[in-house]
Design an enzyme around this catalytic site. Structure first.
Site, PDB file in Angstrom:
ATOM      1  N   HIS A 165     -15.558  13.605   3.351  1.00  0.00           N
ATOM      2  CA  HIS A 165     -16.468  12.447   3.460  1.00  0.00           C
ATOM      3  C   HIS A 165     -16.430  11.595   2.186  1.00  0.00           C
ATOM      4  O   HIS A 165     -17.412  10.937   1.840  1.00  0.00           O
ATOM      5  CB  HIS A 165     -17.912  12.898   3.719  1.00  0.00           C
ATOM      6  CG  HIS A 165     -18.081  13.704   4.969  1.00  0.00           C
ATOM      7  ND1 HIS A 165     -18.499  13.163   6.167  1.00  0.00           N
ATOM      8  CD2 HIS A 165     -17.880  15.024   5.207  1.00  0.00           C
ATOM      9  CE1 HIS A 165     -18.560  14.108   7.085  1.00  0.00           C
ATOM     10  NE2 HIS A 165     -18.182  15.242   6.534  1.00  0.00           N
ATOM     11  N   SER A 295      -0.636  -7.752 -11.874  1.00  0.00           N
ATOM     12  CA  SER A 295      -1.516  -8.913 -11.860  1.00  0.00           C
ATOM     13  C   SER A 295      -0.894 -10.039 -12.659  1.00  0.00           C
ATOM     14  O   SER A 295      -0.242  -9.809 -13.683  1.00  0.00           O
ATOM     15  CB  SER A 295      -2.877  -8.552 -12.455  1.00  0.00           C
ATOM     16  OG  SER A 295      -3.685  -9.705 -12.601  1.00  0.00           O
ATOM     17  N   LYS A 301      -2.022  -4.353 -15.934  1.00  0.00           N
ATOM     18  CA  LYS A 301      -2.484  -3.790 -14.664  1.00  0.00           C
ATOM     19  C   LYS A 301      -1.289  -3.343 -13.833  1.00  0.00           C
ATOM     20  O   LYS A 301      -0.299  -4.058 -13.700  1.00  0.00           O
ATOM     21  CB  LYS A 301      -3.301  -4.826 -13.900  1.00  0.00           C
ATOM     22  CG  LYS A 301      -4.050  -4.260 -12.690  1.00  0.00           C
ATOM     23  CD  LYS A 301      -4.999  -5.318 -12.130  1.00  0.00           C
ATOM     24  CE  LYS A 301      -5.892  -4.755 -11.039  1.00  0.00           C
ATOM     25  NZ  LYS A 301      -5.130  -4.434  -9.825  1.00  0.00           N
ATOM     26  N   GLU A 308       0.825   0.473  -0.659  1.00  0.00           N
ATOM     27  CA  GLU A 308       0.331  -0.722   0.029  1.00  0.00           C
ATOM     28  C   GLU A 308       1.333  -1.216   1.073  1.00  0.00           C
ATOM     29  O   GLU A 308       0.948  -1.660   2.165  1.00  0.00           O
ATOM     30  CB  GLU A 308       0.023  -1.821  -0.986  1.00  0.00           C
ATOM     31  CG  GLU A 308      -1.218  -1.515  -1.821  1.00  0.00           C
ATOM     32  CD  GLU A 308      -1.467  -2.527  -2.923  1.00  0.00           C
ATOM     33  OE1 GLU A 308      -0.628  -3.442  -3.100  1.00  0.00           O
ATOM     34  OE2 GLU A 308      -2.503  -2.414  -3.611  1.00  0.00           O
TER      35      GLU A 308
END
Length: 441
Positions: A165, A295, A301, A308
């Site tokens: 969960h 980025s 970053k 993805e």
């Protein structure tokens, strides 16, 4: 003019090009090539059966083999969204092969002898799917499974917090998680493999409606033998010719297996992106390969770019399955007439999953490293580890310790000892490695 400079298609192809200016996307080239392979084998079989002049048959077969080898892919300009039986592309193939074969070769009387678009086009789609699933997708999935299995062995003793969960749970090892991922991929490959015997049943020989009108009784079997020998694939007769002609359930079944693979890869990719999140404000249990800047404005970053991609591909494959399912259920009576739609999406899914599985393995999974500090921190911080105290002090008392630790921010050990658990009992119960193996000390 050389053959390479000629327009080899004829009037029926030209009409279809004019009639279907829909997507600018052509019929998958693998379908065209398998269509030609069938027609080349058909010419030789018709000669063997005394139906076609031997010289003409050999010229047709040689021309069809050139098309099947990809030498004339540019001669198939018809949009994939065309007449639902694939008749336009079948006519296109007949015209191209007849023109290549030369004098006396007629597109319908000779190249299409013993065939109908209604049996030969879906047969080509089935064989294209069977070929690409067998020789491209399954090896790619096996490669990905091996990558996860190798990491499972590498991370065998790296203990971390489990999660259910999205909340802290009892400890597991990173190796156990990766072993689960390997099994997901392995089971997905098994599902694909289990669907292929049905895909291998082709409707060739049924001609227009499954009765076999205008074809020799031995025609289809002789072609299957030839194609099996040249391709190495097991190509089977239909269990029932009318079932094989009327629906594309086998392709829907294969698509369903591909959807499950897409679901599995999406779940795995999400897990990896979450475990790699950070580096300071996220979970930070694994280090994903750094492939590019993440980025254009935030220096340093790094993003989980391959997971993805995997998730986007998963969404596309699931969407393709919906279109294939609708195409499958829209068949009527003796023929399904959504075959180009099914072919486009099914072969697209096979291609996407094949390339993405290898990309996932090579550019992501193989380069993953365990963040040992992050794993140790999560293993030692999970309050759910108090579950191991249940056999010693009971669920209610363990729950009170967890509640006190959570509200105060103190360590489980400190609270447990304060509430009367002796140190030896706590240490015996709270061996995290043994806990991750499923047993208390």
């Amino acid at each position: 003019m050389s053959v390479a400079d000629q327009q080899l298609w004829g009037g029926e192809t030209a009409k279809a090009v004019e009639n279907f200016p829909v997507s600018g996307e052509r019929v998958p080239v693998s379908v065209v090539r398998w269509l030609a392979a069938i027609k080349g084998a058909a010419a030789r079989v018709n000669a063997e059966l005394g139906k076609l002049d031997a010289d003409l048959a050999e010229r047709i077969a040689g021309s069809a083999e050139d098309v099947a080898a990809g030498q004339h892919d540019d001669q198939f300009p018809i949009d994939v969204f065309q007449t639902g039986s694939g008749t336009s592309t079948n006519m296109n193939a007949n015209e191209v092969i007849a023109n290549l074969a030369g004098e006396g070769a007629h597109p319908n009387d000779h190249v299409n002898m013993g065939q109908s678009s209604n049996d030969v086009f879906p047969s080509a789609v089935h064989l294209a799917a069977l070929d690409e699933a067998t020789n491209t997708l399954l090896p790619a999935l096996e490669h990905l499974e091996a990558a996860f299995a190798a990491k499972a062995a590498e991370f065998e003793d790296v203990v971390k917090s489990g999660r259910t969960h999205l909340m802290d749970a009892v400890p597991v090892t990173l190796g156990q998680e990766f072993s689960g991922y390997a099994a997901q991929v392995r089971l997905g490959a098994r599902r694909v493999r289990n669907a292929l015997p049905q895909v291998a049943q082709i409707p060739l020989g049924g001609t227009a409606v499954g009765t076999g009108l205008n074809t020799h009784p031995e025609f289809a079997e002789r072609i299957r033998v030839r194609l099996s020998k040249t391709s190495g694939l097991t190509i089977s007769p239909p269990e029932d010719p009318f079932e094989a002609q009327a629906n594309r359930d086998a392709l829907v079944e294969l698509s369903g297996a591909l959807k499950v693979v897409a679901v599995s890869l999406t779940k795995i990719a999400q897990d990896l992106a979450l475990m790699g999140s950070g580096p300071r404000a996220g979970i930070g249990e694994i280090l994903l390969p750094e492939l590019q800047k993440g980025s254009s404005i935030m220096p340093g970053k790094v993003n989980p770019v391959i997971p993805e991609v995997v998730m986007q591909v998963g969404a596309q494959v699931i969407g393709n399955d919906v279109a294939i399912t609708v195409g499958g259920l829209q068949g009527n009576f003796e023929l399904n007439v959504r075959i180009p739609l099914i072919a486009r999406n099914l072969l697209g899914s096979i291609h996407l999953l094949s390339t993405t599985s290898r990309l996932f393995a090579d550019k992501c999974v193989m380069g993953i490293e365990a963040n040992l500090d992050g794993c140790r921190r999560s293993a030692e911080s999970t309050l759910a580890a108090a579950t191991a105290l249940n056999p010693f002090i009971g669920y209610d008392k363990a729950g009170a310790i967890v509640k006190a630790a959570a509200s105060s921010g103190r360590l489980l050990r400190e609270v447990a000892l304060e509430q009367g658990v002796d140190e030896a009992t706590f240490d015996e119960a709270m061996d995290l490695r043994k806990m991750a193996r499923g047993s208390a000390a």
